[in-house]
Write a protein that holds these residues in place. Structure first.
Motif, mmCIF file in Angstrom:
data_model
loop_
_atom_site.group_PDB
_atom_site.id
_atom_site.type_symbol
_atom_site.label_atom_id
_atom_site.label_comp_id
_atom_site.label_asym_id
_atom_site.label_seq_id
_atom_site.Cartn_x
_atom_site.Cartn_y
_atom_site.Cartn_z
ATOM 1 N N ILE A 108 54.880 164.526 25.720
ATOM 2 C CA ILE A 108 56.113 165.149 24.510
ATOM 3 C C ILE A 108 57.684 164.142 24.758
ATOM 4 N N ALA A 109 57.714 163.898 26.537
ATOM 5 C CA ALA A 109 58.447 163.328 27.451
ATOM 6 C C ALA A 109 58.510 161.952 26.880
ATOM 7 N N ARG A 110 57.516 161.108 26.235
ATOM 8 C CA ARG A 110 58.090 159.965 25.537
ATOM 9 C C ARG A 110 58.080 159.528 24.683
ATOM 10 N N PHE A 111 57.786 160.319 23.984
ATOM 11 C CA PHE A 111 58.138 160.488 22.108
ATOM 12 C C PHE A 111 58.997 161.599 21.133
ATOM 13 N N GLY A 112 58.651 162.666 22.053
ATOM 14 C CA GLY A 112 59.690 163.570 21.302
ATOM 15 C C GLY A 112 58.833 164.329 20.203
ATOM 16 N N ASP A 113 59.169 164.574 19.011
ATOM 17 C CA ASP A 113 59.050 165.138 18.114
ATOM 18 C C ASP A 113 57.455 164.048 17.623
ATOM 19 N N ASP A 114 57.914 162.938 17.869
ATOM 20 C CA ASP A 114 57.087 162.124 17.394
ATOM 21 C C ASP A 114 55.699 162.124 18.053
#
Length: 67
Positions: free
Chosen positions: A17-23
């Motif tokens: 979640i921290a690295r890719f956010g919504d993806d």
């Protein structure tokens, strides 16, 4: 509900979640697919559960029984 064998699944979900956010869910699914293609069912199941956890964490309401 996802099955979490230990807390590293939650840590991996938070990292995605921290690295890719919504993806992040898409990244977890891609990792699961990669392990499925390699025939590694253990890591396939692990990343599929992390994908489910990410989806669960993205919902802005309580899921399941609330006491």
């Amino acid at each position: 509900m996802p099955y979490l064998a230990d807390r590293t699944h939650a840590l991996d979900a938070a990292e995605l979640i921290a690295r890719f956010g919504d993806d992040a869910g898409f990244e977890a699914a891609a990792r699961a697919d990669r392990y499925r293609d390699l025939g590694n069912h253990v890591n396939f199941c692990r990343w599929r559960q992390i994908e489910r956890l990410i989806v669960l964490m993205s919902v802005n309401r309580a899921v399941g029984t609330v006491h």
